[in-house]
Design an enzyme around this catalytic site. Structure first.
Site: not given
Length: 429
Positions: A21, A25, A164, A166, A311, A338
């Site tokens: 992660s 980024r 999500s 994201q 997760d 996922k």
């Protein structure tokens, strides 16, 4: 394929791989910053490399090595070709927003078979709210995605908080380009908030500020306009999601292991794995930058809200198989979105080993059986299933054959070698 056999004992010192992660980024932020950034301890996994290569298509110059990525960021340019992000959903989602800020033209983003089935419509709708133009070529909310360059003309965007994270990260990383101050309004309660905390943390290091909206009855974020990404030197911490498999092995097996590169004060939601195994009965020693485990421990089933830790579900499912009583996983509807439907996959595959698992709409009920049998397992190209099922196989009677072991290169490229180094009875064939 991965062949896993019962393992009597594990012992040694391991390092958790760098955070996926944080690496995603950081490399994207560095690419948007005019100047040179040094990213130390990056994850050289397939997904993060997809982000790096995609950033190069948008104009960044990146020197890759195992220890440091040197990123020379610049103004976004229009890619010369279709941007193929492989199997990385994070790359697709973040860059869908970012690509709207190229100076002219269009960007087409796509990926492999799995990626072309991942939902994108909530993000497309949100970006269109901002006055941008983006759409699915198939008109079904999945990649390939076409994004037109354009200015952000509306500065309030509404999006569900239970989709999500994201999607929200993509919007957060795009709105600093706006000429005006902006606001993200969440229309439902937020899930996976720790991932947004990671986004805010990385953005802050690269000079971009995001504020949580503290107004009464209003959930969301505020972003100042005309912000500039600034280059910096950034060290990426270890990944608690990947460390969770090592933790599970430590508490379930006869063990004496130290897991390095995991930090006590991490913002990662998946650091919760330490508290979960403690609540189940394990006496795990957590230090500033490492964890020490001397197992096995007698575990008891507990109830676990996975709103912010999707997760960890495969790891929890395996732990539950060896705990007394029932382990209940709930608030996990988003776990189905996922790399695969992880609720269904854990139920189907662990049941082949003799596990007693009931699949619910938003989670799992695992009744501890304390004994599993080897089986041939599918992993649906999901790296987290490969690693969780490996731990199950190390405790099962007989031989467990796990398909699709290559997918671990996404988040933990050295998983097999690391597990073998501490005595795990596993082999790639």
């Amino acid at each position: 394929m991965l062949v896993v056999k019962k393992t009597p004992k594990i012992k040694g010192i391991l390092s958790a791989p760098p955070s996926k992660s944080y690496t995603h980024r950081a490399v994207i932020c560095a690419s948007l910053a005019n100047g040179i950034s040094n990213l130390k301890n990056p994850l050289n996994g397939a997904d993060c490399l997809s982000s790096a290569h995609a950033c190069e298509m948008f104009g960044a110059e990146i020197e890759l090595s195992n220890e440091t990525w040197v990123v020379r960021g610049s103004e976004l340019k229009t890619p010369d070709n279709i941007v193929d992000i492989g199997n990385s959903g994070t790359t697709l989602r973040i860059l869908t927003g970012i690509s709207s800020q190229i100076s002219n033209g269009y960007t087409v983003l796509t990926g492999d078979d799995s990626i072309r089935k991942r939902p994108m419509q909530p993000l497309l709708d949100a970006l269109n709210q901002l006055g941008l133009t983006c759409f699915s070529t198939k008109n079904n909310g999945t990649a390939p995605i076409v994004v037109k360059s354009g200015k952000i003309s509306n500065n309030v965007v509404e999006i569900r908080g239970d989709v999500s994270s994201q999607f929200i990260t993509s919007i957060m990383m795009t709105l600093p380009f706006s000429e005006n101050d902006s606001e993200i309004v969440l229309t439902t309660p937020l899930k996976s908030e720790p991932y947004l905390n990671i986004t805010i943390d990385v953005l802050d290091k690269f000079g971009v500020k995001i504020e949580k909206n503290e107004e009464k009855n209003k959930s969301g974020y505020k972003i100042k306009g005309n912000q500039k990404y600034l280059p910096c030197d950034y060290t990426i911490e270890g990944d608690y999601s990947s460390a969770s498999y090592l933790v599970a092995a430590g508490v379930l097996l006869n063990s004496d292991i130290v897991i390095k590169n995991v930090f006590k004060d991490s913002k990662q939601g998946d650091r919760e794995i330490i508290e979960i195994v403690k609540k189940m009965g394990a006496n795990v020693e957590i230090n500033e930058d490492h964890v020490k485990i001397t197992g096995p421990y007698k575990l008891k089933g507990i109830e676990i809200d996975v709103t912010d830790i999707p997760d960890l579900v495969p790891t929890i499912a395996v732990l539950g198989c060896f705990a007394d009583g029932k382990t209940v996983v709930y608030n996990g509807e988003h776990v189905r979105l996922k790399e695969c439907d992880r609720l269904a996959a854990c139920t189907t595959e662990l049941s082949k080993m003799g596990a007693e698992i009931e699949e619910k709409k938003d989670g799992l009920i695992i009744t501890g059986v304390h004994k599993l049998n080897g089986a041939k397992l599918k992993t649906y190209h999901d790296h987290r299933l490969v690693m969780a099922f490996t731990i199950a196989g190390m405790l099962a009677d007989g031989e467990t054959i796990i398909e699709g072991e290559d997918s671990v290169k996404i988040s933990f490229p050295d998983f097999v070698d690391n597990m073998k180094s501490i005595g795990s009875n596993i082999e790639v064939i």
